[in-house]
Design a protein around this motif. Structure first.
Motif: not given
Length: 266
Positions: A250-260
């Motif tokens: 969550n500190e590495e923008n995991g969700v948004l990066i994966t969606i991208q």
């Protein structure tokens, strides 16, 4: 092809400061909308708190709030799953019998309610997840439909409390110790997985067209309703075991990066 993205918030989408990268979210969400992908925030937080959290960035997103006991979109309540009043009051008795000093939050259709004796420090903790909070001298005074009970315990005894309450109400409620300090009680069969299934039916989306993200014990069900299920790297072991994939924290923008990345692939 992905049509639905469902993510938990605390510890998953939100960083450890309880916020998110607005610029990156706007970029990713705009691309999602162009591709016809629906974004869903599925959380224990009150829907109204989530609306405030996203602000102008939240237009068009679905909110499965109050531990997925309420569904809202663009300020309108779409559906609520209430819990029997007698069960709520009985559960409160059991919680208070275990330790009367625990912080009990009773969520209703109009607001979250706390006891008037709550300390300022605990009230501030509650306000971190609930936008509309009302103090009452007794929970029996609440007239609105009950949605869920949340308990916050500074001593981290949520598993012990769950077992205590289950001795009386097992099979009549859904209860989960999502974290060591947090416990949630909702109506039987009302949890993140079941509510997402209802939303999938409403939107005509299948599990094969769904991507999900989570970190806590109460996110295990989110891993079962999506073909593309991701646990963030900081997730608990049970959620990691249930997930198909592990992504950045969550500190590495995991969700948004994966969606991208997933959108780039399709």
């Amino acid at each position: 092809m992905i049509k639905l993205v469902v993510t938990d918030l605390d510890g998953t989408f939100l960083n450890n400061q309880g916020s998110f990268n607005n610029e990156l979210f706007n970029e990713v969400h705009e691309e999602m909308q162009k591709k016809g992908i629906t974004f869903v925030a599925c959380t224990g937080k009150q829907c109204e708190r989530v609306e405030k959290l996203f602000g102008n960035h939240g237009k068009g997103i679905w909110i499965l709030g109050d531990s997925a006991a309420r569904i809202k979109k663009d300020g309108k309540v779409v559906k609520e799953f209430s819990i029997d009043r007698t069960l709520v009051l009985r559960a409160i008795e059991e919680i208070q019998g275990f330790d009367p000093q625990m912080t009990i939050i009773v969520c209703a259709s109009d607001a979250a309610y706390v006891h008037s004796s709550i300390s300022d420090d605990m009230y501030n903790v509650v306000k971190g997840s609930y936008e509309q909070v009302i103090k009452v001298d007794s929970f029996s005074e609440i007239e609105s439909d009950f949605i869920k009970i949340t308990v916050f315990d500074t001593e981290g005894r949520s598993t012990m409390l769950r077992k205590h309450v289950e001795q009386t109400l097992n099979g009549q409620i859904y209860i989960v110790d999502s974290e060591a300090r947090w416990l949630d009680i909702t109506a039987l069969h009302t949890h993140k997985g079941e509510t997402v299934k209802k939303l999938q039916d409403m939107l005509g989306v299948t599990a094969e067209e769904t991507m999900s993200f989570g970190d806590g014990e109460n996110d295990v069900e989110l891993m079962t309703i999506a073909k593309y299920s991701f646990a963030v790297s900081n997730a608990c072991e049970n959620t990691k075991k249930a997930a198909s994939f592990i992504t950045k924290s969550n500190e590495e923008n995991g969700v948004l990066i994966t969606i991208q990345k997933m959108m780039d692939l399709q």
